[in-house]
Design a protein around this motif. Structure first.
Motif, PDB file in Angstrom:
ATOM      1  N   ALA A  60     -14.059  -0.758 -11.378  1.00 26.68           N
ATOM      2  CA  ALA A  60     -13.165   0.273 -11.914  1.00 26.68           C
ATOM      3  C   ALA A  60     -13.290   1.475 -10.992  1.00 26.68           C
ATOM      4  CB  ALA A  60     -13.535   0.639 -13.344  1.00 26.68           C
ATOM      5  N   ALA A  61     -12.264   1.701 -10.171  1.00 22.72           N
ATOM      6  CA  ALA A  61     -12.337   2.705  -9.108  1.00 22.72           C
ATOM      7  C   ALA A  61     -11.660   3.990  -9.546  1.00 22.72           C
ATOM      8  CB  ALA A  61     -11.684   2.167  -7.838  1.00 22.72           C
ATOM      9  N   LEU A  62     -12.428   5.065  -9.587  1.00 21.26           N
ATOM     10  CA  LEU A  62     -11.904   6.385  -9.894  1.00 21.26           C
ATOM     11  C   LEU A  62     -11.560   7.075  -8.578  1.00 21.26           C
ATOM     12  CD1 LEU A  62     -11.404   8.512 -12.148  1.00 21.26           C
ATOM     13  CD2 LEU A  62     -13.744   9.322 -11.724  1.00 21.26           C
ATOM     14  N   HIS A  91      -5.098   4.963  -9.071  1.00 20.80           N
ATOM     15  CA  HIS A  91      -4.603   3.848  -8.257  1.00 20.80           C
ATOM     16  C   HIS A  91      -3.541   3.119  -9.077  1.00 20.80           C
ATOM     17  CE1 HIS A  91      -7.917   4.836  -5.736  1.00 20.80           C
ATOM     18  NE2 HIS A  91      -8.817   4.475  -6.642  1.00 20.80           N
ATOM     19  N   HIS A  92      -2.315   3.185  -8.616  1.00 20.10           N
ATOM     20  CA  HIS A  92      -1.176   2.701  -9.388  1.00 20.10           C
ATOM     21  C   HIS A  92      -0.617   1.393  -8.844  1.00 20.10           C
ATOM     22  CE1 HIS A  92       3.069   3.156 -11.061  1.00 20.10           C
ATOM     23  NE2 HIS A  92       2.321   3.363 -12.134  1.00 20.10           N
ATOM     24  N   SER A 108      -9.560  -2.182   2.653  1.00 15.74           N
ATOM     25  CA  SER A 108      -9.897  -0.887   3.251  1.00 15.74           C
ATOM     26  C   SER A 108      -9.423   0.342   2.491  1.00 15.74           C
ATOM     27  CB  SER A 108      -9.303  -0.825   4.664  1.00 15.74           C
ATOM     28  OG  SER A 108      -7.891  -0.921   4.622  1.00 15.74           O
ATOM     29  N   PHE A 109      -8.599   0.201   1.459  1.00 12.97           N
ATOM     30  CA  PHE A 109      -7.986   1.410   0.900  1.00 12.97           C
ATOM     31  C   PHE A 109      -9.000   2.347   0.248  1.00 12.97           C
ATOM     32  CE2 PHE A 109      -7.873  -0.913  -3.127  1.00 12.97           C
ATOM     33  CZ  PHE A 109      -7.976   0.078  -4.094  1.00 12.97           C
ATOM     34  N   LEU A 110     -10.116   1.824  -0.278  1.00 13.43           N
ATOM     35  CA  LEU A 110     -11.119   2.717  -0.858  1.00 13.43           C
ATOM     36  C   LEU A 110     -11.771   3.574   0.222  1.00 13.43           C
ATOM     37  CD1 LEU A 110     -12.809   0.449  -3.557  1.00 13.43           C
ATOM     38  CD2 LEU A 110     -11.096   2.238  -3.892  1.00 13.43           C
TER      39      LEU A 110
END
Length: 495
Positions: free
Chosen positions: A124-126, A171-172, A229-231
């Motif tokens: 779960a990325a904030l 993140h949508h 890579s987006f994080l």
């Protein structure tokens, strides 16, 4: 980080499929998961492992996505899923949903052998962007009011001692890649609320019109690299590389953000592609979107209309925002969003005049005329899809709405399409969805489509619901106009 797999086992799926609503999309996604050999990488805003399986083959593994993923893990497939986490005060229900997904993943892992469980990664990325001290103080009355309404068990522990942090970005995107060969991308999350059929014959508050694409090709490898890579990109650890097929919105935290509510936008490729497509369009711009709130997009459309008197527009919008139509939301965020959309529609309508066909979908049955969840005497069909087609030579399908948040803040992903055969397939599928029939060439030709659609949609307004052709009626931009609340000085990107 997932490494590229040197194996290139064949994964059988159509070269390019347009999937309208969960009725079409979810079985196709299930089959792609069943055929995975090495890895599944995905990022969704929401993902509920208790979502029911639809396809006959998938149901051989069990009843839900938890069992489908367990089957893949037992077969040796690595599964990496990232869902968005949310501000625990301002978006408490969404934060709780993210935590529920993590709990579901732990339950899945507990039922597997250790080597299979080790192949599952769920995060779960904030988004790391936070509001600066100045906007935190400015919003503090609203935040404290929200905080006090939360059940004590949902309150962040630090909130009892100080003013909570504000995390305004999420993140949508809704993307999955199978074996780096098969791409599933669009606007559809994986949970019970998103279920609907192409007939939209369930209660209005359950309807959900959306579009996903499933395809094979170099686009999948590019999307896999993006998911890898987006994080790092949004943390500012590197500059995002250029992509040919996958278009993105990416933002990072501001270094000196004392005054700022917004993050720093590093990529706005989706907005740029829209503006370039508007400028290049010769005959027709076709749009499906949940929101049209961006003044930049509205001006881009208006500029294109003024430059080219032969250019027409077909724009499909929901009759009202979801929370206003079905939940009765009259809070300031909803009111501000409605005011922004009214202004954007006025800009576009003034420029296009009679060349603009702006419509909303409804069911072909009667309903109470004064309810927010109705339009033209029929229940609304909620539009969540995000699609652009110009003439027959450019298209874009993804997760981004035409609002400032999707164009500048949230993590978004879309697929750029330039092959005419694929654009034609997309146009046929979207138009057939709304009209529920195969259409004559006049209704599909970019030179005549808007005029044909306008005529039939106006006729639908005066027909009895059961006698209407298709599902579209004229959009009413002034519906519930008393709720519209401009906020001078506020950024339009927040809603």
């Amino acid at each position: 980080m997932t490494q590229k797999n040197p194996q290139h086992d064949d994964v059988s799926c159509p070269e390019f499929s347009v999937l309208v609503t969960a009725e079409q999309a979810w079985p196709a996604f299930e089959r792609a998961v069943l055929e995975a050999k090495n890895e599944i990488s995905a990022s969704f805003r929401l993902f509920d492992f208790t979502t029911k399986l639809l396809s006959e083959d998938a149901r051989k593994t069990g009843e839900t996505w938890a069992e489908l993923i367990s089957d893949a893990l037992r077969r040796g497939v690595r599964v990496r899923l990232m869902v968005s986490d949310f501000d625990p005060v301002m978006a408490a229900p969404l934060h709780a949903a993210a935590q529920n997904t993590l709990a579901q993943a732990r339950e899945i892992a507990s039922g597997l052998a250790p080597e299979a469980a080790a192949r599952l990664s769920v995060t779960a990325a904030l988004h790391p962007a936070r509001a600066g001290l100045l906007p935190r103080l400015a919003f503090s009355p609203f935040v404290i009011r929200k905080l006090r309404k939360l059940p004590r068990r949902l309150r962040p522990s630090a909130a009892n001692r100080s003013l909570p942090q504000l995390y305004p970005v999420s993140h949508h995107q809704k993307v999955a890649v199978i074996d780096r060969q098969v791409l599933y991308i669009g606007g559809l999350d994986q949970n019970h609320r998103r279920w609907d059929t192409t007939a939209h014959d369930q209660p209005a508050f359950k309807t959900w019109a959306d579009v996903q694409l499933l395809l094979r090709g170099p686009e999948a490898e590019e999307a896999a690299d993006h998911l890898d890579s987006f994080l790092d990109d949004i943390a500012g650890r590197r500059l995002p590389p250029a992509r040919k097929h996958i278009r993105r919105t990416l933002s990072v935290p501001r270094r000196a953000g004392f005054w700022a509510l917004s993050p720093k936008t590093v990529l706005r490729e989706i907005e740029e592609d829209h503006l370039a497509a508007f400028a290049a369009a010769r005959r027709l711009i076709y749009l499906e979107t949940q929101f049209l709130r961006s003044s930049v997009i509205a001006r881009g459309l208006a500029d294109a209309a003024r430059r080219n008197p032969e250019l027409s527009l077909i724009l499909i919008l929901p009759g009202l925002p979801e929370d206003v139509a079905f939940d009765g939301n009259q809070e300031l965020d909803a009111r501000y969003g409605m005011a922004l959309q009214a202004e954007a529609l006025e800009t576009v309508s003034s420029a296009f005049g009679s060349r603009a066909c702006i419509a909303s979908p409804v069911q072909r049955r009667m309903a109470a005329r004064d309810a927010p969840s109705t339009l033209a005497g029929s229940p609304l069909i909620y539009v969540h899809s995000k699609a652009l087609i110009t003439d027959r030579d450019f298209a874009l399908v993804g997760s981004a709405n035409l609002n400032g948040r999707s164009m500048r803040w949230d993590t978004e992903a879309a697929l750029r399409i330039t092959r005419q055969d694929r654009i034609g397939q997309l146009w046929q599928a979207l138009s057939r969805h709304w009209w529920q029939e195969d259409l004559p060439e006049e209704a599909l030709d970019p030179s005549s489509a808007a005029a044909w659609w306008t005529q039939e949609i106006r006729r639908n307004q005066v027909r009895r619901p059961e006698a209407r052709r298709g599902l579209l009626v004229p959009h009413e931009p002034d519906r519930m106009a008393e709720l519209q609340q401009p906020l001078p000085g506020a950024t339009e990107d927040i809603v």
